[in-house]
Design an enzyme around this catalytic site. Sequence first.
Site, PDB file in Angstrom:
ATOM      1  N   THR A 179       0.843  -1.194   0.000  1.00  0.00           N
ATOM      2  CA  THR A 179       0.000   0.000   0.000  1.00  0.00           C
ATOM      3  C   THR A 179       0.872   1.235   0.000  1.00  0.00           C
ATOM      4  O   THR A 179       1.896   1.259   0.667  1.00  0.00           O
ATOM      5  CB  THR A 179      -0.859   0.018   1.283  1.00  0.00           C
ATOM      6  OG1 THR A 179      -1.799  -1.030   1.179  1.00  0.00           O
ATOM      7  CG2 THR A 179      -1.562   1.348   1.481  1.00  0.00           C
ATOM      8  N   ARG A 186     -14.046  -6.894   1.059  1.00  0.00           N
ATOM      9  CA  ARG A 186     -13.093  -6.849   2.184  1.00  0.00           C
ATOM     10  C   ARG A 186     -12.365  -5.494   2.189  1.00  0.00           C
ATOM     11  O   ARG A 186     -11.923  -5.002   1.161  1.00  0.00           O
ATOM     12  CB  ARG A 186     -12.084  -7.992   2.048  1.00  0.00           C
ATOM     13  CG  ARG A 186     -10.988  -8.003   3.117  1.00  0.00           C
ATOM     14  CD  ARG A 186      -9.741  -7.287   2.656  1.00  0.00           C
ATOM     15  NE  ARG A 186      -8.654  -7.338   3.625  1.00  0.00           N
ATOM     16  CZ  ARG A 186      -7.596  -6.532   3.600  1.00  0.00           C
ATOM     17  NH1 ARG A 186      -7.483  -5.635   2.668  1.00  0.00           N
ATOM     18  NH2 ARG A 186      -6.654  -6.639   4.510  1.00  0.00           N
ATOM     19  N   ASP A 228      -6.875  -1.837   6.603  1.00  0.00           N
ATOM     20  CA  ASP A 228      -6.656  -0.655   7.450  1.00  0.00           C
ATOM     21  C   ASP A 228      -6.586   0.653   6.673  1.00  0.00           C
ATOM     22  O   ASP A 228      -6.844   1.728   7.231  1.00  0.00           O
ATOM     23  CB  ASP A 228      -5.320  -0.819   8.189  1.00  0.00           C
ATOM     24  CG  ASP A 228      -4.170  -0.952   7.185  1.00  0.00           C
ATOM     25  OD1 ASP A 228      -4.225  -1.868   6.337  1.00  0.00           O
ATOM     26  OD2 ASP A 228      -3.236  -0.132   7.222  1.00  0.00           O
ATOM     27  N   THR A 271       1.434   0.066   6.355  1.00  0.00           N
ATOM     28  CA  THR A 271       1.203  -0.882   5.272  1.00  0.00           C
ATOM     29  C   THR A 271       1.445  -2.283   5.834  1.00  0.00           C
ATOM     30  O   THR A 271       2.187  -2.443   6.800  1.00  0.00           O
ATOM     31  CB  THR A 271       2.123  -0.592   4.056  1.00  0.00           C
ATOM     32  OG1 THR A 271       2.001  -1.639   3.098  1.00  0.00           O
ATOM     33  CG2 THR A 271       3.571  -0.460   4.454  1.00  0.00           C
ATOM     34  N   GLY A 319      -3.721  -5.563   6.960  1.00  0.00           N
ATOM     35  CA  GLY A 319      -4.668  -4.611   7.533  1.00  0.00           C
ATOM     36  C   GLY A 319      -5.423  -5.152   8.731  1.00  0.00           C
ATOM     37  O   GLY A 319      -5.683  -4.423   9.700  1.00  0.00           O
TER      38      GLY A 319
HETATM   39  C1  SD4 Z   1      -4.658  -3.894   3.440  1.00  0.00           C
HETATM   40  N1  SD4 Z   1      -2.776  -2.724   4.373  1.00  0.00           N
HETATM   41  O1  SD4 Z   1      -5.586  -3.811   2.650  1.00  0.00           O
HETATM   42  C2  SD4 Z   1      -3.395  -3.122   3.138  1.00  0.00           C
HETATM   43  C3  SD4 Z   1      -2.511  -3.957   2.279  1.00  0.00           C
HETATM   44  C4  SD4 Z   1      -1.085  -3.581   2.320  1.00  0.00           C
HETATM   45  O2  SD4 Z   1       1.083  -4.014   2.027  1.00  0.00           O
HETATM   46  O3  SD4 Z   1      -0.657  -2.596   2.822  1.00  0.00           O
HETATM   47  N2  SD4 Z   1      -0.204  -4.361   1.900  1.00  0.00           N
HETATM   48  O4  SD4 Z   1      -4.694  -4.619   4.440  1.00  0.00           O
END
Ligand code: SD4
Length: 324
Positions: free
Chosen positions: A150, A178, A181, A201, A204
């Site tokens: 992310t 879904r 975070d 990141t 989440g």
């Molecule tokens: C999530 N935090 O949707 C994000 C995914 C992510 O590195 O950051 N991946 O949970």
Amino acid sequence: MWGMIATWRMALEGVEQSRTLLANHQSAGDAIEEAIKAVEDFPYYKSVGYGGLPNEEMEVELDAAYMDGTSFDFGAVCALKDVANPISVARKLSKQAVNNVLVDQGAKAYAQKEGFEQKEMLTDRAKIHYHNRLVDMKQEQLVPYAGHDTVGMVALDAHGQMVAGTSTSGLFMKKKGRVGDSPFIGSGLYVDSQIGGASATGLGEDIMKGILSYEIVRLMKEGKHPQEACEIATFSLEQELIARRGQAGDISVVAMDHQGRWGSASTIDNFSFVVTTETEGTVVYRTKRDGQRMEHSVADQEWLDRYLADRMQPLVVRKEGEDE
Ligand code: SD4
């Protein structure tokens, strides 16, 4: 003092663009939106915006959030489909008095009505990734997180205003609807111009359990340096999760305070992040964990080039029994 910090090397080009804005005393809000849009628009980053990897029904559902650390304006979109720049929609929503967080069809209708660019966000390349993952999943137990990044950023402008933003396609092969975070205030991001901001990141589901970005800002408010705040918050959450649940997902964070001091922590070794400040220029760092402390090293040109080359490599459709 002005500056900006962002998760992952993929933020580099966007942060470089926004450095010019910040140097010209433009707003932290514009710096965040422009830098995140650059990542969203780049088709080879498979976890943010165009080219993002789809959910298990092969739909690209995007989450993004924007927070203003001065007014506390906050806006977010969750599971948004077919819109080019979710961060811009989140920013616009942050200006509304109410209805700041919109999901799925409601978010899409708002974006359409407000004239945001509509775009089919599923690329042929993402379809190949999807297909290959199905093949791999038949063969081995896979962690959905693998290869999923992310973008999260915090900016401080020359006027002392701070803004944070996030954008993601979430976990690859996630269930339809879904949400992780990233679009949640306090978890994926938090910022207070009087203190500082943070963004996370990783998995989440676990980041939310510690309201991690808020916790980092809270520690900075107690007087901790951003580096210390990142380490304490990340590793104590990891410890709690392991104690209560037997395991913790991957978690990485970045933070900057209102003086432009910055920090980062990660439970994994290969986390990278980008910092630009008035005095230090723009630097990509790679992290190495040493127990509850972090070591950051400057990424060399060879590593930076390889990162991009790896993501832009031609993809082949795999058949069952073939290796990656
Ligand atoms: C999530 N935090 O949707 C994000 C995914 C992510 O590195 O950051 N991946 O949970």
